[in-house]
Design a protein around this motif. Structure first.
Motif: not given
Length: 305
Positions: A58-63, A294-302
């Protein structure tokens, strides 16, 4: 935790039809099919022999700006928000080799919602984005402390790309990516990982635009807490450089419009066990040329299946 591999480009489209070829900088619209910064969690390690794992990204990118070849703002009123969700399945084949080589295969599907503002106009789009097909990864671990891996994959666009729109959820072109991954534990508490990729882009038939080829390297310097080895604190990011010029069938592309970016930020990783975990990271871009900054915020699961 197992390998976190690419799912799709984070950076969305700014329509070439509206902005003109002179502003379609550095790969079309300044975007990449490869998700910059995704490979920061044990990139050279995939599931064990005969095992399958599921990954969520899950990723959110904002510029808030789009930079030109000098690093100046190129598009008045530019803003970009892109929310991406991807799911990946990877299986390592139960085939043994005397030299410790492993073979794995996988597939990734992604969807997103994107919003673009430019020149006083605004547009949004949402839907499926791409499939990333990875038929073969070859892994090699000469020791418990060193892991190497290489693999190739193809990005296949989903949905219909509309060159007259300001925002497009699907990508407009297919691409080929070669991956190289290294994960090294110089000390039980320390991890050094690098994940170079090289992407070759096909032409976008909707816009007659072909983006140049792109080299990217994701990196991690991580430390596992001695008081709680399940927790790792890391410094992560990426360096991206376009190595060939863009081409447009109906006119010249000024200076080749080559993309360049550097990003850095923190990461926190928690391992539930040897096969599952969660990672949270934030990366800030700098030194951007011919693309969104911009900046990016990530949430990752495995976790295993």
């Amino acid at each position: 935790m197992k390998n976190y591999v690419a799912f799709t480009g984070l950076i969305g489209a700014v329509g070439c039809f509206l902005l003109g070829p002179s502003i379609c900088h550095a790969t079309e619209n300044g975007g990449t099919v490869w998700p910059l910064g995704v490979q920061t969690v044990l990139p050279a390690i995939l599931p064990a022999l005969g095992e399958t794992s599921l990954y969520s990204y899950t990723a959110y990118y904002k510029a808030d700006s789009f930079k030109d070849n000098r690093g100046d703002s190129a598009i008045p009123g530019f803003k970009l928000e892109n929310f991406v969700q991807a799911v990946r399945i990877v299986h390592t084949w139960d085939v043994t080799f005397d030299n410790g080589v492993t073979l794995s295969s996988g597939v990734i599907g992604s969807a997103n919602k994107i919003k673009v503002d430019a020149f006083g106009s605004s547009d949004t789009d949402s839907g499926f984005q791409e499939l990333y097909l990875t038929p073969l990864y070859v892994g090699y671990s000469p020791s418990e402390n060193l892991h190497l891996q290489t693999g190739f994959g193809a990005f296949v666009p989903l949905g219909n790309y509309d060159g007259s729109k300001l925002a497009n959820s699907p990508t407009g072109n297919a691409s080929y990516t070669q991956e190289f991954d290294l994960t090294w534990f110089p000390h039980p508490n320390w991890e050094v990982s690098v994940a170079p990729t090289f992407t070759i882009n096909a032409k976008n038939d909707n816009t007659d635009y072909r983006s140049g080829n792109v080299f990217n390297i994701d990196y991690l310097l991580g430390y596992r807490l001695q008081s709680n080895p399940k927790v790792q604190l890391g410094l992560v990011g990426y360096y991206t450089k376009q190595v060939t010029d863009d081409h447009f069938d109906h006119g010249d592309v000024e200076d080749g419009n080559r993309l360049r970016k550097f990003a850095i930020g923190p990461q926190v990783f928690y391992a539930f066990d040897q096969t599952s975990g969660v990672a949270l990271k934030w990366m800030k871009e700098t030194s951007v040329r011919n693309g969104p900054k911009g900046d990016s915020l990530w949430l990752e699961f495995a976790f295993p299946l």
